[in-house]
Design a protein around this motif. Structure first.
Motif, PDB file in Angstrom:
ATOM      1  N   GLN A   1    -103.770 -27.330 -51.206  1.00 57.35           N
ATOM      2  CA  GLN A   1    -103.372 -28.009 -52.093  1.00 57.35           C
ATOM      3  C   GLN A   1    -103.356 -30.211 -51.340  1.00 57.35           C
ATOM      4  O   GLN A   1    -103.512 -30.124 -50.169  1.00 57.35           O
TER       5      GLN A   1
ATOM      6  N   ALA B   1     -95.550 -30.885 -46.477  1.00 57.36           N
ATOM      7  CA  ALA B   1     -94.543 -29.068 -46.964  1.00 57.36           C
ATOM      8  C   ALA B   1     -93.997 -28.755 -46.138  1.00 57.36           C
ATOM      9  O   ALA B   1     -93.814 -28.809 -45.297  1.00 57.36           O
TER      10      ALA B   1
ATOM     11  N   SER C   1     -91.791 -34.583 -55.795  1.00 60.45           N
ATOM     12  CA  SER C   1     -91.935 -33.463 -55.024  1.00 60.45           C
ATOM     13  C   SER C   1     -91.787 -32.409 -56.066  1.00 60.45           C
ATOM     14  O   SER C   1     -91.997 -32.465 -57.436  1.00 60.45           O
TER      15      SER C   1
ATOM     16  N   VAL D   1    -101.441 -32.408 -50.112  1.00 58.63           N
ATOM     17  CA  VAL D   1    -100.086 -32.860 -50.715  1.00 58.63           C
ATOM     18  C   VAL D   1    -100.165 -33.659 -49.252  1.00 58.63           C
ATOM     19  O   VAL D   1    -100.772 -33.760 -47.856  1.00 58.63           O
TER      20      VAL D   1
ATOM     21  N   ALA E   1     -92.889 -29.380 -51.389  1.00 59.81           N
ATOM     22  CA  ALA E   1     -94.382 -29.948 -51.192  1.00 59.81           C
ATOM     23  C   ALA E   1     -94.022 -31.612 -51.758  1.00 59.81           C
ATOM     24  O   ALA E   1     -93.044 -31.785 -52.468  1.00 59.81           O
ATOM     25  N   THR E   2     -94.675 -32.668 -50.916  1.00 63.17           N
ATOM     26  CA  THR E   2     -94.672 -33.705 -51.587  1.00 63.17           C
ATOM     27  C   THR E   2     -95.369 -34.663 -51.197  1.00 63.17           C
ATOM     28  O   THR E   2     -96.679 -34.476 -51.281  1.00 63.17           O
ATOM     29  N   ARG E   3     -95.927 -35.211 -52.582  1.00 61.16           N
ATOM     30  CA  ARG E   3     -97.128 -36.188 -52.847  1.00 61.16           C
ATOM     31  C   ARG E   3     -96.966 -36.544 -54.498  1.00 61.16           C
ATOM     32  O   ARG E   3     -95.739 -36.190 -55.334  1.00 61.16           O
TER      33      ARG E   3
END
Length: 238
Positions: free
Chosen positions: A121, A126, A208, A123, A146-148
């Motif tokens: 991913q 995580a 997120s 991201v 997960a942050t993106r």
């Protein structure tokens, strides 16, 4: 010498005399005029410029109002994005009243899953953790965050839920997401390895995605409430 007297000289000719020898006071009229008479003076025309109506202040004012209106609409539309992105996840020893399992086996498994998320991913960060109830060891929670940047949160939530359990969750319901906004849904599923029943809950917003697997027969409403509290504890505005 002769005694004959010298006759007197004739008087000089009068330039103003006519042919008859008489002087004319208006003799100048008989002289051709070589110099053209001066043209009569023309009246001077003075142009007075009327003050023009300045329209540009009105145009500028209109553009200002339109730009402010556009800025206001843009600010309103992007407010949820600016509130939810960017963020990062910080997991402490205690999260929403649950204790984080720091045993070597759990830590190694969490690190392996984090590495897999980064491989598969796109991201920015995580985190994976196993959380235990202080008084109920048989009701653990597996948390994945997960942050993106997520442009279409609602469109991606179904896919996140579908990949959490052994099969696609059933009985999926929406729950209040809390003050942070976004989407929160839960459904019934089974664990991929042990085939044990679990409640799968997930939140998603513009910054997120969080996924919780709730074991031990926890009710769906209680699982949604707990995930909402976990979300408030771990997310920090970047």
């Amino acid at each position: 010498m002769s005694d004959t007297p010298t006759p007197p000289l004739p008087p000089p000719a009068d330039p103003w005399a006519g042919r008859d020898g008489h002087t004319h006071t208006l003799g100048m009229a008989s002289i051709p005029q070589r110099i053209a008479p001066a043209a009569p003076a023309q009246p001077q025309v003075v142009y007075v410029e009327r003050p023009r109506r300045r329209r540009w202040p009105w145009v500028l004012g209109t553009l200002t109002v339109l730009s402010l209106g556009c800025c206001g609409v843009l600010a309103a539309v992007t407010a949820p994005i600016r509130a939810q992105y960017p963020v990062r996840a910080e997991l402490g020893a205690t999260i929403a009243g649950l204790r984080r399992d720091t045993s070597p086996e759990v830590r190694d498994a969490a690190n392996e899953l984090i590495a897999q998320i980064h491989r598969e991913q796109d991201v920015t960060g995580a985190e994976v953790a196993k959380l235990d109830e202080p008084k109920r060891k048989d009701m653990p929670v597996v948390l994945v965050v997960a942050t993106r940047f997520i442009l279409d949160p609602a469109g991606e939530l179904d896919g996140a839920l579908a990949g959490a359990g052994k099969d696609r969750p059933t009985g999926v319901r929406s729950f209040p997401a809390g003050a942070r906004g976004g989407e929160l849904r839960c459904g019934n599923a089974r664990d991929k390895q042990s085939d044990a029943p679990v409640v799968v809950c997930a939140w998603i917003d513009h910054g997120s995605l969080g996924l919780g697997l709730f074991y031990g027969g926890r009710a769906m409403d209680d699982s949604a409430r707990l995930l909402r509290e976990i979300r408030d504890d771990v997310l920090v505005k970047a």
